[in-house]
Design an enzyme around this catalytic site. Structure first.
Site, PDB file in Angstrom:
ATOM      1  N   SER A  29     -38.407  13.840  41.710  1.00 22.51           N
ATOM      2  CA  SER A  29     -38.665  14.692  42.891  1.00 22.51           C
ATOM      3  C   SER A  29     -37.748  15.915  42.925  1.00 22.51           C
ATOM      4  O   SER A  29     -36.835  15.989  43.758  1.00 22.51           O
ATOM      5  CB  SER A  29     -38.571  13.880  44.182  1.00 22.51           C
ATOM      6  N   GLY A  44     -33.034  12.337  41.350  1.00 21.74           N
ATOM      7  CA  GLY A  44     -32.044  12.675  40.321  1.00 21.74           C
ATOM      8  C   GLY A  44     -32.748  12.876  38.985  1.00 21.74           C
ATOM      9  O   GLY A  44     -33.951  12.613  38.853  1.00 21.74           O
ATOM     10  N   LEU A  45     -31.973  13.315  38.016  1.00 25.74           N
ATOM     11  CA  LEU A  45     -32.519  13.600  36.694  1.00 25.74           C
ATOM     12  C   LEU A  45     -33.026  12.325  36.011  1.00 25.74           C
ATOM     13  O   LEU A  45     -32.621  11.214  36.371  1.00 25.74           O
ATOM     14  CB  LEU A  45     -31.440  14.235  35.808  1.00 25.74           C
ATOM     15  N   SER A  46     -33.868  12.486  35.032  1.00 24.03           N
ATOM     16  CA  SER A  46     -34.299  11.355  34.212  1.00 24.03           C
ATOM     17  C   SER A  46     -33.066  10.733  33.551  1.00 24.03           C
ATOM     18  O   SER A  46     -32.223  11.447  33.000  1.00 24.03           O
ATOM     19  CB  SER A  46     -35.276  11.852  33.134  1.00 24.03           C
ATOM     20  N   GLY A  47     -32.940   9.439  33.669  1.00 24.39           N
ATOM     21  CA  GLY A  47     -31.793   8.752  33.069  1.00 24.39           C
ATOM     22  C   GLY A  47     -30.573   8.685  33.979  1.00 24.39           C
ATOM     23  O   GLY A  47     -29.539   8.127  33.613  1.00 24.39           O
ATOM     24  N   ALA A  48     -30.682   9.216  35.179  1.00 24.63           N
ATOM     25  CA  ALA A  48     -29.532   9.215  36.098  1.00 24.63           C
ATOM     26  C   ALA A  48     -29.215   7.801  36.584  1.00 24.63           C
ATOM     27  O   ALA A  48     -28.076   7.496  36.954  1.00 24.63           O
ATOM     28  CB  ALA A  48     -29.794  10.144  37.281  1.00 24.63           C
ATOM     29  N   GLY A  49     -30.250   6.950  36.637  1.00 27.01           N
ATOM     30  CA  GLY A  49     -30.017   5.569  37.081  1.00 27.01           C
ATOM     31  C   GLY A  49     -30.849   5.164  38.291  1.00 27.01           C
ATOM     32  O   GLY A  49     -30.609   4.113  38.891  1.00 27.01           O
TER      33      GLY A  49
HETATM   34  P1  ADP Z   1     -33.899   6.958  35.889  1.00 27.58           P
HETATM   35  O1  ADP Z   1     -34.710   5.941  36.633  1.00 27.58           O
HETATM   36  O2  ADP Z   1     -33.045   7.796  36.813  1.00 27.58           O
HETATM   37  O3  ADP Z   1     -34.678   7.772  34.918  1.00 27.58           O
HETATM   38  P2  ADP Z   1     -32.880   4.690  34.451  1.00 27.58           P
HETATM   39  O4  ADP Z   1     -32.440   3.748  35.523  1.00 27.58           O
HETATM   40  O5  ADP Z   1     -34.223   4.469  33.817  1.00 27.58           O
HETATM   41  O6  ADP Z   1     -32.807   6.175  35.037  1.00 27.58           O
HETATM   42  O7  ADP Z   1     -31.800   4.759  33.297  1.00 27.58           O
HETATM   43  C1  ADP Z   1     -30.429   4.847  33.585  1.00 27.58           C
HETATM   44  C2  ADP Z   1     -29.662   4.338  32.378  1.00 27.58           C
HETATM   45  O8  ADP Z   1     -28.275   4.518  32.605  1.00 27.58           O
HETATM   46  C3  ADP Z   1     -29.901   2.859  32.125  1.00 27.58           C
HETATM   47  O9  ADP Z   1     -29.997   2.647  30.737  1.00 27.58           O
HETATM   48  C4  ADP Z   1     -28.616   2.219  32.687  1.00 27.58           C
HETATM   49  O10 ADP Z   1     -28.308   1.006  32.048  1.00 27.58           O
HETATM   50  C5  ADP Z   1     -27.572   3.284  32.367  1.00 27.58           C
HETATM   51  N1  ADP Z   1     -26.375   3.245  33.200  1.00 27.58           N
HETATM   52  C6  ADP Z   1     -25.110   3.305  32.731  1.00 27.58           C
HETATM   53  N2  ADP Z   1     -24.214   3.219  33.722  1.00 27.58           N
HETATM   54  C7  ADP Z   1     -24.928   3.106  34.871  1.00 27.58           C
HETATM   55  C8  ADP Z   1     -24.550   2.967  36.238  1.00 27.58           C
HETATM   56  N3  ADP Z   1     -23.274   2.957  36.629  1.00 27.58           N
HETATM   57  N4  ADP Z   1     -25.540   2.902  37.175  1.00 27.58           N
HETATM   58  C9  ADP Z   1     -26.838   2.931  36.800  1.00 27.58           C
HETATM   59  N5  ADP Z   1     -27.250   3.049  35.519  1.00 27.58           N
HETATM   60  C10 ADP Z   1     -26.306   3.128  34.544  1.00 27.58           C
END
Ligand code: ADP
Length: 182
Positions: free
Chosen positions: A87, A13-18
């Site tokens: 990815s 998933g995208l950066s920041g997706a979780g």
């Molecule tokens: P990635 O690894 O995909 O780049 P991160 O996990 O580093 O993403 O960041 C995701 C951000 O989104 C975190 O700051 C997290 O707290 C926030 N967030 C908000 N709601 C959710 C949710 N339901 N599930 C996961 N992350 C969430």
């Protein structure tokens, strides 16, 4: 001691997706079940195993190829692998599927607008300003999974709900521990 098969749970998933957030929470959950678990995370790997690589298509593929090698060794030895990597290329993800044991593709599907709004690491702002080149979703492609094993819309459900979905799926596939019978 618990008895369970290895698998490769692959978060894309995208950066920041979780991806990292969900993988961390699931890690704790599986550890509590007494499982052998290892996390492979894009940000960590890029500071170690693949610190020589950049973000061109070739380097992104090489990044995933090296990680796949590790995931392959672990998952075939009964370790639960939680891998979180953008990815972006479907073909590369298919390569991982073929190489690893019990591969499960998880699309962490928060859309670009949500990820950009979250901008966890301030990178979207930099990408928009042209300070970061080849940034996925802004100036580099992301090929959405067309048929993921699991869809995690983290913009529409809580972290707990996501973890629960994954645990249910692992259970359904027989990948959680069973007591060793004598
Ligand atoms: P990635 O690894 O995909 O780049 P991160 O996990 O580093 O993403 O960041 C995701 C951000 O989104 C975190 O700051 C997290 O707290 C926030 N967030 C908000 N709601 C959710 C949710 N339901 N599930 C996961 N992350 C969430």
């Amino acid at each position: 001691m618990t008895n369970h098969p290895g698998f490769t749970l692959w978060f894309t998933g995208l950066s920041g997706a979780g991806k990292t957030t969900v993988a961390r929470a699931l890690y704790t959950r599986l550890k509590d079940l007494g499982m052998r678990v290892e996390r492979l995370d894009g940000d960590v790997v890029r500071e170690s195993l693949t610190k020589d690589l950049g973000f061109s298509k070739e380097d992104r593929e090489q990044n995933i190829e090296r990680v796949t090698f590790v995931a392959k060794l672990l998952s075939r030895n009964n370790v639960a692998v939680l891998a979180s990597f953008i990815s972006p290329y479907a073909k590369t993800r298919d390569y991982v599927r073929n190489e690893t044991t019990n591969f499960i593709e998880v699309h962490v599907s928060a859309p670009l607008a949500v990820c950009e709004e979250r901008d966890v690491k301030g990178m979207y702002a930099k990408a928009r300003a042209g300070e970061i080149k080849n940034f996925t979703g802004i100036s580099d492609p992301y090929e959405e999974p067309t048929n993921p094993d699991i869809l995690l819309p983290t913009h529409e459900q809580t972290l707990e709900e996501s973890v629960e979905m994954l645990v249910q799926e692992l259970s359904k596939r027989g990948l959680l521990p069973e007591p060793i019978s004598n």
